[in-house]
Every structure is written in structure tokens, then in C-alpha cells.
Design a protein around this motif. Structure first.
Motif, short mmCIF file in Angstrom:
data_model
loop_
_atom_site.label_atom_id
_atom_site.label_comp_id
_atom_site.label_asym_id
_atom_site.label_seq_id
_atom_site.Cartn_x
_atom_site.Cartn_y
_atom_site.Cartn_z
N GLN A 143 -6.18 22.87 -24.19
CA GLN A 143 -5.67 24.02 -24.93
C GLN A 143 -5.56 23.83 -26.44
N ASP A 144 -5.25 22.61 -26.88
CA ASP A 144 -4.83 22.42 -28.26
C ASP A 144 -5.78 21.63 -29.15
N PHE A 145 -6.85 21.07 -28.59
CA PHE A 145 -7.71 20.18 -29.37
C PHE A 145 -9.18 20.49 -29.11
N PHE A 146 -10.00 20.12 -30.08
CA PHE A 146 -11.42 19.93 -29.82
C PHE A 146 -11.54 18.47 -29.44
N MET A 147 -12.25 18.20 -28.37
CA MET A 147 -12.30 16.86 -27.82
C MET A 147 -13.72 16.28 -27.88
N ILE A 148 -13.78 15.03 -28.28
CA ILE A 148 -15.05 14.30 -28.30
C ILE A 148 -14.79 12.92 -27.72
N ASN A 149 -15.65 12.47 -26.83
CA ASN A 149 -15.61 11.07 -26.42
C ASN A 149 -16.96 10.46 -26.73
N LEU A 150 -16.92 9.42 -27.50
CA LEU A 150 -18.13 8.78 -28.01
C LEU A 150 -18.35 7.42 -27.37
N VAL A 151 -19.53 7.23 -26.81
CA VAL A 151 -19.91 5.92 -26.31
C VAL A 151 -20.79 5.19 -27.33
N GLU A 152 -21.15 5.91 -28.38
CA GLU A 152 -21.93 5.32 -29.47
C GLU A 152 -21.07 5.34 -30.73
N GLU A 153 -21.18 4.33 -31.52
CA GLU A 153 -20.44 4.31 -32.78
C GLU A 153 -21.01 5.35 -33.73
N THR A 154 -20.14 5.95 -34.47
CA THR A 154 -20.55 6.90 -35.49
C THR A 154 -20.80 6.14 -36.80
N THR A 155 -21.58 6.73 -37.67
CA THR A 155 -21.81 6.10 -38.97
C THR A 155 -20.70 6.43 -39.96
N ASP A 156 -19.80 7.32 -39.58
CA ASP A 156 -18.68 7.70 -40.45
C ASP A 156 -17.63 6.59 -40.42
N THR A 157 -17.53 5.85 -41.50
CA THR A 157 -16.59 4.72 -41.56
C THR A 157 -15.13 5.18 -41.51
N ASN A 158 -14.88 6.46 -41.77
CA ASN A 158 -13.52 6.97 -41.66
C ASN A 158 -13.01 6.91 -40.22
N LEU A 159 -13.92 6.88 -39.25
CA LEU A 159 -13.52 6.80 -37.85
C LEU A 159 -13.32 5.37 -37.37
N ALA A 160 -13.34 4.43 -38.29
CA ALA A 160 -13.06 3.04 -37.97
C ALA A 160 -12.15 2.45 -39.05
N PRO A 161 -10.98 3.08 -39.28
CA PRO A 161 -10.14 2.65 -40.40
C PRO A 161 -9.64 1.21 -40.29
N ASP A 162 -9.54 0.69 -39.09
CA ASP A 162 -9.12 -0.70 -38.94
C ASP A 162 -10.11 -1.51 -38.10
N GLY A 163 -11.33 -1.04 -38.01
CA GLY A 163 -12.37 -1.81 -37.34
C GLY A 163 -13.06 -1.05 -36.23
N TYR A 164 -14.16 -1.64 -35.78
CA TYR A 164 -14.97 -1.08 -34.71
C TYR A 164 -14.61 -1.78 -33.41
N TYR A 165 -13.74 -1.20 -32.65
CA TYR A 165 -13.35 -1.72 -31.35
C TYR A 165 -13.20 -0.54 -30.41
N VAL A 166 -13.23 -0.81 -29.15
CA VAL A 166 -13.00 0.22 -28.14
C VAL A 166 -12.05 -0.35 -27.10
N PRO A 167 -11.28 0.49 -26.51
CA PRO A 167 -11.13 1.91 -26.79
C PRO A 167 -10.25 2.15 -28.02
N ARG A 168 -10.50 3.25 -28.69
CA ARG A 168 -9.64 3.71 -29.78
C ARG A 168 -9.66 5.23 -29.81
N ILE A 169 -8.53 5.81 -30.20
CA ILE A 169 -8.38 7.26 -30.24
C ILE A 169 -7.84 7.65 -31.61
N LEU A 170 -8.55 8.55 -32.26
CA LEU A 170 -8.15 9.03 -33.58
C LEU A 170 -8.02 10.54 -33.58
N PHE A 171 -7.19 11.02 -34.48
CA PHE A 171 -7.01 12.46 -34.66
C PHE A 171 -7.54 12.83 -36.04
#
Length: 162
Positions: free
Chosen positions: A89-117
């Protein structure tokens, strides 16, 4: 590299940086088991565009097939009714199995699992985190209460700040 693998095993995360990208087969559902009742967005770019129009926040789940921590989180996430309801109801949802090139989505590193808003201004909300200081955006299956609380916080903050 061995140090990173040992760190990842100790702290319950799976490495993801530097791996080759794999395409998702067309027949595979975008939910990837994270909740079939939720409308999943195909790409991060699509999510940003839809979010800007509707003013709904974006929730981005980074995970990896075969990672036991990602799989455990997926099971907890998909079976939690309150989380599934908010996701639908309240969010647009994305689940990524591939890393994005947007470094903003890895503010403290590239690890999984991680969830960002991400808020409708396209800013990653670094102030909405899990409980681990060494990997701020990860959640364990036992952290579903905290994740639900953070989802409510993201929704409220984004409506009050816009």
C-alpha cells in the motif's frame, strides 16, 4: 579477499561487489519470493520515475540468490503480514539481485542483504537504518519488528517533509 569473506561470514552478510551481472529470466516473477501480493518495480530507474510522480517512497532490497542470509530474510519478509501490507500500500518496491551502478545505494558498502529507503526527492535516507553499526542497512529475520517500524518511519517522514 579472504579477509572480506571471513568478515562476511562472521557478520552474516554475503559479498556482492565485483560479480558479473545475470539477467533475470522473463518467466521469473519480479517478486522473487519477497511477496506475490506486492507490486514490484522492474528497475531502479523505473522506481525513481514512478516515485517522483506519486510521492510514495521507494524501498530497495538488495539480495543474492544462494546467499543464506538473503534467503532467511526473504522468508521472514514474505511471511510478515504487516510488512507485506505496508509494502503493497505505501511503497514502490524493488528487489535487486544485481548491484546498481548508483553509489548512493551503497552508502556503507556493497553487501547483501541490505534494505534502503529513497524519498521522492530521490535522496537515499541514511537516517533510516537497522541496528548494526558495521552494516547499517541490513536486517536479520528476527528484525522484522524494527523493519516494520522503519517502514512506518519512512512513510511518515516522507509525507511530513514534502
Amino acid at each position: 579477499m579472504l579477509r572480506w569473506v571471513l568478515f562476511a561470514l562472521f557478520f552474516g552478510i554475503c559479498a556482492s561487489a565485483g560479480e558479473q551481472k545475470r539477467k533475470t529470466p522473463a518467466s521469473e516473477s519480479l517478486s522473487r519470493g519477497w511477496g506475490n501480493g506486492v507490486t514490484w518495480i522492474k528497475s531502479y530507474e523505473d522506481g525513481l520515475a514512478k516515485m517522483a510522480k506519486s510521492k510514495k517512497p521507494l524501498m530497495v532490497i538488495h539480495h543474492k540468490k544462494g546467499c543464506p542470509h538473503s534467503e532467511a530474510l526473504r522468508k521472514a519478509f514474505s511471511s510478515d503480514k504487516s510488512i507485506q501490507k505496508m509494502a503493497k500500500q505505501d511503497f514502490f518496491m524493488i528487489n535487486l539481485v544485481e548491484e546498481t551502478t548508483d553509489t548512493n545505494l551503497a552508502p556503507d558498502g556493497y553487501y547483501v542483504p541490505r534494505i534502503l529507503f529513497v524519498d521522492p526527492s530521490k535522496a537515499v535516507r541514511n537516517d533510516i537504518t537497522g541496528k548494526y553499526s558495521e552494516r547499517l542497512f541490513t536486517y536479520d529475520p528476527k528484525d522484522m519488528g524494527l523493519l516494520a517500524k522503519n517502514m512506518k518511519k519512512a512513510k511518515l517522514l516522507m509525507h511530513s517533509e514534502l
